[in-house]
Design a protein around this motif. Structure first.
Motif, PDB file in Angstrom:
ATOM      1  N   GLU A   1       0.828  -1.209   0.000  1.00 34.75           N
ATOM      2  CA  GLU A   1       0.000   0.000   0.000  1.00 34.75           C
ATOM      3  C   GLU A   1       0.864   1.261   0.000  1.00 34.75           C
ATOM      4  O   GLU A   1       0.539   2.244  -0.661  1.00 34.75           O
ATOM      5  CB  GLU A   1      -0.956  -0.013   1.185  1.00 34.75           C
ATOM      6  CG  GLU A   1      -2.018  -1.104   1.107  1.00 34.75           C
ATOM      7  CD  GLU A   1      -2.855  -1.027  -0.154  1.00 34.75           C
ATOM      8  OE1 GLU A   1      -3.285   0.083  -0.540  1.00 34.75           O
ATOM      9  OE2 GLU A   1      -3.081  -2.083  -0.774  1.00 34.75           O
ATOM     10  N   ALA A   2       1.955   1.230   0.750  1.00 33.89           N
ATOM     11  CA  ALA A   2       2.865   2.378   0.772  1.00 33.89           C
ATOM     12  C   ALA A   2       3.490   2.594  -0.603  1.00 33.89           C
ATOM     13  O   ALA A   2       3.639   3.735  -1.044  1.00 33.89           O
ATOM     14  CB  ALA A   2       3.951   2.168   1.829  1.00 33.89           C
ATOM     15  N   LEU A   3       3.837   1.518  -1.296  1.00 36.61           N
ATOM     16  CA  LEU A   3       4.373   1.656  -2.652  1.00 36.61           C
ATOM     17  C   LEU A   3       3.332   2.257  -3.584  1.00 36.61           C
ATOM     18  O   LEU A   3       3.642   3.104  -4.422  1.00 36.61           O
ATOM     19  CB  LEU A   3       4.835   0.304  -3.200  1.00 36.61           C
ATOM     20  CG  LEU A   3       6.094  -0.301  -2.604  1.00 36.61           C
ATOM     21  CD1 LEU A   3       6.352  -1.684  -3.197  1.00 36.61           C
ATOM     22  CD2 LEU A   3       7.304   0.597  -2.801  1.00 36.61           C
ATOM     23  N   LEU A   4       2.075   1.823  -3.443  1.00 38.67           N
ATOM     24  CA  LEU A   4       1.003   2.342  -4.289  1.00 38.67           C
ATOM     25  C   LEU A   4       0.764   3.829  -4.062  1.00 38.67           C
ATOM     26  O   LEU A   4       0.485   4.572  -4.996  1.00 38.67           O
ATOM     27  CB  LEU A   4      -0.301   1.580  -4.025  1.00 38.67           C
ATOM     28  CG  LEU A   4      -0.416   0.200  -4.625  1.00 38.67           C
ATOM     29  CD1 LEU A   4      -1.645  -0.514  -4.078  1.00 38.67           C
ATOM     30  CD2 LEU A   4      -0.470   0.268  -6.143  1.00 38.67           C
ATOM     31  N   LYS A   5       0.873   4.260  -2.828  1.00 37.82           N
ATOM     32  CA  LYS A   5       0.585   5.651  -2.474  1.00 37.82           C
ATOM     33  C   LYS A   5       1.789   6.562  -2.636  1.00 37.82           C
ATOM     34  O   LYS A   5       1.653   7.782  -2.568  1.00 37.82           O
ATOM     35  CB  LYS A   5       0.087   5.727  -1.036  1.00 37.82           C
ATOM     36  CG  LYS A   5      -1.257   5.068  -0.851  1.00 37.82           C
ATOM     37  CD  LYS A   5      -1.672   5.086   0.595  1.00 37.82           C
ATOM     38  CE  LYS A   5      -2.979   4.338   0.768  1.00 37.82           C
ATOM     39  NZ  LYS A   5      -3.354   4.182   2.163  1.00 37.82           N
ATOM     40  N   SER A   6       2.941   5.977  -2.829  1.00 39.09           N
ATOM     41  CA  SER A   6       4.178   6.757  -2.905  1.00 39.09           C
ATOM     42  C   SER A   6       4.124   7.752  -4.055  1.00 39.09           C
ATOM     43  O   SER A   6       3.724   7.431  -5.159  1.00 39.09           O
ATOM     44  CB  SER A   6       5.367   5.812  -3.102  1.00 39.09           C
ATOM     45  OG  SER A   6       6.523   6.552  -3.390  1.00 39.09           O
ATOM     46  N   SER A   7       4.554   8.962  -3.761  1.00 44.30           N
ATOM     47  CA  SER A   7       4.668   9.955  -4.825  1.00 44.30           C
ATOM     48  C   SER A   7       5.875   9.640  -5.696  1.00 44.30           C
ATOM     49  O   SER A   7       6.074  10.251  -6.739  1.00 44.30           O
ATOM     50  CB  SER A   7       4.794  11.361  -4.239  1.00 44.30           C
ATOM     51  OG  SER A   7       5.951  11.452  -3.436  1.00 44.30           O
ATOM     52  N   ASN A   8       6.673   8.696  -5.263  1.00 38.25           N
ATOM     53  CA  ASN A   8       7.861   8.286  -6.004  1.00 38.25           C
ATOM     54  C   ASN A   8       7.653   6.949  -6.700  1.00 38.25           C
ATOM     55  O   ASN A   8       8.580   6.160  -6.804  1.00 38.25           O
ATOM     56  CB  ASN A   8       9.074   8.175  -5.062  1.00 38.25           C
ATOM     57  CG  ASN A   8       9.473   9.503  -4.515  1.00 38.25           C
ATOM     58  OD1 ASN A   8       9.386  10.500  -5.204  1.00 38.25           O
ATOM     59  ND2 ASN A   8       9.898   9.524  -3.272  1.00 38.25           N
ATOM     60  N   ARG A   9       6.425   6.681  -7.162  1.00 41.91           N
ATOM     61  CA  ARG A   9       6.177   5.415  -7.869  1.00 41.91           C
ATOM     62  C   ARG A   9       7.203   5.247  -8.970  1.00 41.91           C
ATOM     63  O   ARG A   9       7.527   6.194  -9.683  1.00 41.91           O
ATOM     64  CB  ARG A   9       4.787   5.398  -8.502  1.00 41.91           C
ATOM     65  CG  ARG A   9       3.627   5.291  -7.566  1.00 41.91           C
ATOM     66  CD  ARG A   9       3.343   3.912  -7.023  1.00 41.91           C
ATOM     67  NE  ARG A   9       3.300   2.821  -7.930  1.00 41.91           N
ATOM     68  CZ  ARG A   9       2.215   2.336  -8.514  1.00 41.91           C
ATOM     69  NH1 ARG A   9       1.051   2.892  -8.312  1.00 41.91           N
ATOM     70  NH2 ARG A   9       2.286   1.298  -9.302  1.00 41.91           N
ATOM     71  N   ALA A  10       7.718   4.049  -9.117  1.00 39.79           N
ATOM     72  CA  ALA A  10       8.685   3.767 -10.174  1.00 39.79           C
ATOM     73  C   ALA A  10       7.977   3.910 -11.517  1.00 39.79           C
ATOM     74  O   ALA A  10       6.966   3.281 -11.763  1.00 39.79           O
ATOM     75  CB  ALA A  10       9.260   2.373 -10.005  1.00 39.79           C
ATOM     76  N   ARG A  11       8.515   4.735 -12.365  1.00 41.39           N
ATOM     77  CA  ARG A  11       7.892   4.986 -13.655  1.00 41.39           C
ATOM     78  C   ARG A  11       8.417   4.030 -14.705  1.00 41.39           C
ATOM     79  O   ARG A  11       9.561   3.617 -14.664  1.00 41.39           O
ATOM     80  CB  ARG A  11       8.187   6.416 -14.119  1.00 41.39           C
ATOM     81  CG  ARG A  11       7.583   7.436 -13.196  1.00 41.39           C
ATOM     82  CD  ARG A  11       7.897   8.827 -13.691  1.00 41.39           C
ATOM     83  NE  ARG A  11       6.882   9.693 -13.180  1.00 41.39           N
ATOM     84  CZ  ARG A  11       6.160  10.497 -13.933  1.00 41.39           C
ATOM     85  NH1 ARG A  11       6.365  10.575 -15.211  1.00 41.39           N
ATOM     86  NH2 ARG A  11       5.232  11.247 -13.400  1.00 41.39           N
ATOM     87  N   MET A  12       7.533   3.761 -15.668  1.00 40.57           N
ATOM     88  CA  MET A  12       7.953   2.964 -16.817  1.00 40.57           C
ATOM     89  C   MET A  12       8.996   3.771 -17.575  1.00 40.57           C
ATOM     90  O   MET A  12       8.870   4.985 -17.706  1.00 40.57           O
ATOM     91  CB  MET A  12       6.768   2.685 -17.747  1.00 40.57           C
ATOM     92  CG  MET A  12       5.789   1.674 -17.220  1.00 40.57           C
ATOM     93  SD  MET A  12       6.429   0.007 -17.260  1.00 40.57           S
ATOM     94  CE  MET A  12       6.384  -0.343 -18.998  1.00 40.57           C
ATOM     95  N   PRO A  13      10.029   3.105 -18.098  1.00 40.58           N
ATOM     96  CA  PRO A  13      10.995   3.831 -18.906  1.00 40.58           C
ATOM     97  C   PRO A  13      10.338   4.330 -20.187  1.00 40.58           C
ATOM     98  O   PRO A  13       9.376   3.722 -20.658  1.00 40.58           O
ATOM     99  CB  PRO A  13      12.084   2.800 -19.197  1.00 40.58           C
ATOM    100  CG  PRO A  13      11.570   1.495 -18.737  1.00 40.58           C
ATOM    101  CD  PRO A  13      10.347   1.712 -17.926  1.00 40.58           C
ATOM    102  N   PRO A  14      10.829   5.431 -20.762  1.00 41.45           N
ATOM    103  CA  PRO A  14      10.233   5.955 -21.990  1.00 41.45           C
ATOM    104  C   PRO A  14      10.315   4.943 -23.132  1.00 41.45           C
ATOM    105  O   PRO A  14      11.289   4.208 -23.262  1.00 41.45           O
ATOM    106  CB  PRO A  14      11.081   7.184 -22.316  1.00 41.45           C
ATOM    107  CG  PRO A  14      11.865   7.482 -21.089  1.00 41.45           C
ATOM    108  CD  PRO A  14      11.937   6.230 -20.288  1.00 41.45           C
TER     109      PRO A  14
END
Length: 138
Positions: A119-132
């Motif tokens: 849940e903390a990962l889901l709510k994180s403002s630092n979610r890991a983004r997909m690479p371009p």
């Protein structure tokens, strides 16, 4: 961290002095120490470290099995995956099977479908983004 986690997996693993291509990563030299310390303090195992006598055959077998598991989407709900940035897309392509976020500058992915850490990962403002990609250049 939720009590059901049993193993900290660096992907790819960091095995000090291993020359195998499977262990090549961009982790800083001492990153494995940080995750090994967490594993120790929480009573977990880890797949990375510094060994006195390296058995490259065993490392290769273990590493190949891990690569195959990730490629086939066979992630374990009791593992915390610390993912090297160039390898993050391998986890994110699994979609809803995995939750990834960024914690203290590290990409962390879990296959657990519940739990406070997920849940903390889901709510994180630092979610890991997909690479371009060509389809999604960010």
């Amino acid at each position: 961290m939720d009590s059901f986690y049993r193993h900290v997996v660096l992907y790819p693993p960091y095995i000090h002095d291993s020359k195998l291509p499977c262990t090549q990563n961009t982790f800083r030299r001492d990153d494995y120490v940080r995750w090994g310390d967490l594993a120790y303090r929480k009573g977990l195992s880890t797949n990375s470290g510094y060994v006195a006598r390296i058995n490259e055959r065993h490392v290769e077998q273990s590493c190949e099995a891990l690569v195959a598991d990730v490629a086939r989407g066979r992630l374990s709900a009791d593992k915390l995956y610390v993912v090297d940035p160039p390898k993050l897309a391998l986890f994110q392509r699994l979609g809803e099977q995995v939750t990834c976020g960024n914690v203290d500058g590290f990409n962390i992915c879990v296959a657990a479908r519940e739990g406070r850490f997920r849940e903390a990962l889901l709510k994180s403002s630092n979610r890991a983004r997909m690479p371009p990609t060509a389809d999604n250049p960010h």
